[in-house]
Motif scaffolding. Structure first.
Motif, PDB file in Angstrom:
ATOM      1  N   GLN A   4       0.837  -1.200   0.000  1.00 46.84           N
ATOM      2  CA  GLN A   4       0.000   0.000   0.000  1.00 46.84           C
ATOM      3  C   GLN A   4       0.877   1.257   0.000  1.00 46.84           C
ATOM      4  O   GLN A   4       0.594   2.213  -0.710  1.00 46.84           O
ATOM      5  N   ALA A   5       1.939   1.259   0.787  1.00 47.40           N
ATOM      6  CA  ALA A   5       2.843   2.406   0.843  1.00 47.40           C
ATOM      7  C   ALA A   5       3.511   2.616  -0.515  1.00 47.40           C
ATOM      8  O   ALA A   5       3.656   3.752  -0.979  1.00 47.40           O
ATOM      9  N   GLU A   6       3.923   1.532  -1.153  1.00 47.59           N
ATOM     10  CA  GLU A   6       4.542   1.626  -2.475  1.00 47.59           C
ATOM     11  C   GLU A   6       3.548   2.147  -3.512  1.00 47.59           C
ATOM     12  O   GLU A   6       3.899   2.957  -4.373  1.00 47.59           O
ATOM     13  N   LYS A   7       2.303   1.690  -3.397  1.00 49.34           N
ATOM     14  CA  LYS A   7       1.264   2.153  -4.316  1.00 49.34           C
ATOM     15  C   LYS A   7       1.028   3.647  -4.130  1.00 49.34           C
ATOM     16  O   LYS A   7       0.881   4.388  -5.111  1.00 49.34           O
ATOM     17  N   GLU A   8       0.997   4.111  -2.885  1.00 47.91           N
ATOM     18  CA  GLU A   8       0.802   5.539  -2.613  1.00 47.91           C
ATOM     19  C   GLU A   8       1.961   6.360  -3.159  1.00 47.91           C
ATOM     20  O   GLU A   8       1.752   7.439  -3.726  1.00 47.91           O
ATOM     21  N   LYS A   9       3.197   5.868  -3.016  1.00 48.46           N
ATOM     22  CA  LYS A   9       4.360   6.550  -3.598  1.00 48.46           C
ATOM     23  C   LYS A   9       4.228   6.621  -5.109  1.00 48.46           C
ATOM     24  O   LYS A   9       4.542   7.638  -5.728  1.00 48.46           O
ATOM     25  N   ALA A  10       3.784   5.523  -5.713  1.00 48.76           N
ATOM     26  CA  ALA A  10       3.610   5.484  -7.163  1.00 48.76           C
ATOM     27  C   ALA A  10       2.557   6.495  -7.606  1.00 48.76           C
ATOM     28  O   ALA A  10       2.732   7.180  -8.619  1.00 48.76           O
ATOM     29  N   LEU A  11       1.477   6.617  -6.828  1.00 52.15           N
ATOM     30  CA  LEU A  11       0.431   7.576  -7.176  1.00 52.15           C
ATOM     31  C   LEU A  11       0.927   9.017  -7.062  1.00 52.15           C
ATOM     32  O   LEU A  11       0.561   9.873  -7.865  1.00 52.15           O
ATOM     33  N   VAL A  12       1.760   9.296  -6.061  1.00 53.70           N
ATOM     34  CA  VAL A  12       2.354  10.630  -5.922  1.00 53.70           C
ATOM     35  C   VAL A  12       3.263  10.913  -7.119  1.00 53.70           C
ATOM     36  O   VAL A  12       3.205  11.992  -7.723  1.00 53.70           O
ATOM     37  N   ALA A  13       4.102   9.935  -7.464  1.00 51.16           N
ATOM     38  CA  ALA A  13       4.994  10.105  -8.617  1.00 51.16           C
ATOM     39  C   ALA A  13       4.185  10.299  -9.898  1.00 51.16           C
ATOM     40  O   ALA A  13       4.524  11.150 -10.731  1.00 51.16           O
ATOM     41  N   LEU A  14       3.123   9.546 -10.057  1.00 50.09           N
ATOM     42  CA  LEU A  14       2.251   9.677 -11.220  1.00 50.09           C
ATOM     43  C   LEU A  14       1.676  11.082 -11.301  1.00 50.09           C
ATOM     44  O   LEU A  14       1.668  11.710 -12.376  1.00 50.09           O
ATOM     45  N   ALA A  15       1.212  11.600 -10.189  1.00 51.44           N
ATOM     46  CA  ALA A  15       0.660  12.957 -10.164  1.00 51.44           C
ATOM     47  C   ALA A  15       1.719  13.988 -10.543  1.00 51.44           C
ATOM     48  O   ALA A  15       1.433  14.951 -11.277  1.00 51.44           O
ATOM     49  N   GLU A  16       2.955  13.795 -10.073  1.00 52.97           N
ATOM     50  CA  GLU A  16       4.044  14.714 -10.413  1.00 52.97           C
ATOM     51  C   GLU A  16       4.357  14.656 -11.907  1.00 52.97           C
ATOM     52  O   GLU A  16       4.551  15.690 -12.552  1.00 52.97           O
ATOM     53  N   TYR A  17       4.431  13.439 -12.464  1.00 49.61           N
ATOM     54  CA  TYR A  17       4.666  13.299 -13.907  1.00 49.61           C
ATOM     55  C   TYR A  17       3.545  13.975 -14.703  1.00 49.61           C
ATOM     56  O   TYR A  17       3.793  14.677 -15.680  1.00 49.61           O
ATOM     57  N   ARG A  18       2.318  13.744 -14.268  1.00 48.01           N
ATOM     58  CA  ARG A  18       1.186  14.330 -14.993  1.00 48.01           C
ATOM     59  C   ARG A  18       1.198  15.853 -14.917  1.00 48.01           C
ATOM     60  O   ARG A  18       0.853  16.532 -15.889  1.00 48.01           O
ATOM     61  N   ALA A  19       1.604  16.408 -13.788  1.00 49.49           N
ATOM     62  CA  ALA A  19       1.705  17.863 -13.661  1.00 49.49           C
ATOM     63  C   ALA A  19       2.765  18.388 -14.632  1.00 49.49           C
ATOM     64  O   ALA A  19       2.560  19.417 -15.290  1.00 49.49           O
ATOM     65  N   SER A  20       3.883  17.679 -14.742  1.00 52.97           N
ATOM     66  CA  SER A  20       4.925  18.080 -15.692  1.00 52.97           C
ATOM     67  C   SER A  20       4.410  17.995 -17.124  1.00 52.97           C
ATOM     68  O   SER A  20       4.650  18.895 -17.943  1.00 52.97           O
ATOM     69  N   ILE A  21       3.706  16.918 -17.435  1.00 59.10           N
ATOM     70  CA  ILE A  21       3.136  16.753 -18.780  1.00 59.10           C
ATOM     71  C   ILE A  21       2.160  17.886 -19.082  1.00 59.10           C
ATOM     72  O   ILE A  21       2.184  18.459 -20.182  1.00 59.10           O
ATOM     73  N   ASP A  22       1.326  18.239 -18.126  1.00 54.61           N
ATOM     74  CA  ASP A  22       0.376  19.338 -18.324  1.00 54.61           C
ATOM     75  C   ASP A  22       1.111  20.649 -18.612  1.00 54.61           C
ATOM     76  O   ASP A  22       0.696  21.430 -19.484  1.00 54.61           O
ATOM     77  N   ASN A  23       2.188  20.905 -17.882  1.00 52.64           N
ATOM     78  CA  ASN A  23       2.977  22.119 -18.109  1.00 52.64           C
ATOM     79  C   ASN A  23       3.619  22.106 -19.493  1.00 52.64           C
ATOM     80  O   ASN A  23       3.640  23.124 -20.194  1.00 52.64           O
ATOM     81  N   ILE A  24       4.145  20.962 -19.890  1.00 55.07           N
ATOM     82  CA  ILE A  24       4.761  20.840 -21.215  1.00 55.07           C
ATOM     83  C   ILE A  24       3.711  21.042 -22.299  1.00 55.07           C
ATOM     84  O   ILE A  24       3.951  21.757 -23.285  1.00 55.07           O
ATOM     85  N   ASP A  25       2.538  20.431 -22.126  1.00 58.84           N
ATOM     86  CA  ASP A  25       1.463  20.612 -23.105  1.00 58.84           C
ATOM     87  C   ASP A  25       1.094  22.090 -23.247  1.00 58.84           C
ATOM     88  O   ASP A  25       0.886  22.581 -24.360  1.00 58.84           O
ATOM     89  N   ALA A  26       1.022  22.803 -22.141  1.00 58.42           N
ATOM     90  CA  ALA A  26       0.707  24.233 -22.192  1.00 58.42           C
ATOM     91  C   ALA A  26       1.796  24.991 -22.946  1.00 58.42           C
ATOM     92  O   ALA A  26       1.500  25.863 -23.778  1.00 58.42           O
TER      93      ALA A  26
END
Length: 118
Positions: A4-26
């Motif tokens: 569960q802890a690893e999954k939560e870390k993965a979800l945080v990392a996913l959110a960070e990647y997606r935020a970067s992707i959103d910025n790049i798309d803009a």
């Protein structure tokens, strides 16, 4: 519980990647808008001087240049070429519209001239 802890870390990392992707798309959208502002000025210039909307020699140079840039950036050059061909097609369509509507007389080029991107 470790899973569960690893999954939560993965979800945080996913959110960070997606935020970067959103910025790049803009940034990509803003860069495309700037590119089309420049190519619009080129279309006005071409229309005012009765130059053709398409320039196959320039297109070939741009494709070769973009393919090399893609290789240097470790991006698939075929993808880069497809992308540029899509953009070029749209630019030509805009240039044809400008030429058909009063030769672009109502629109002026930006100050300092234009570095044609098509």
């Amino acid at each position: 519980m470790g899973d569960q802890a690893e999954k939560e870390k993965a979800l945080v990392a996913l959110a960070e990647y997606r935020a970067s992707i959103d910025n790049i798309d803009a940034a990509v959208i803003h860069m495309l808008a700037e590119r089309f502002r420049c190519t619009k000025a080129v279309g006005v210039l071409k229309a005012a001087h009765d130059l053709p909307a398409a320039d196959p020699a320039r297109e070939g140079q741009q494709i070769a240049r973009l393919r090399q840039l893609a290789r240097d950036a470790h991006l698939d050059p075929d993808f880069a070429e497809k992308f540029l061909n899509f953009v070029i097609k749209e630019v030509i369509r805009h240039h044809e519209q400008i030429a058909a509507t009063n030769g672009g007389a109502t629109t002026s080029a930006p100050p300092g001239g234009v570095n044609e991107t098509h």
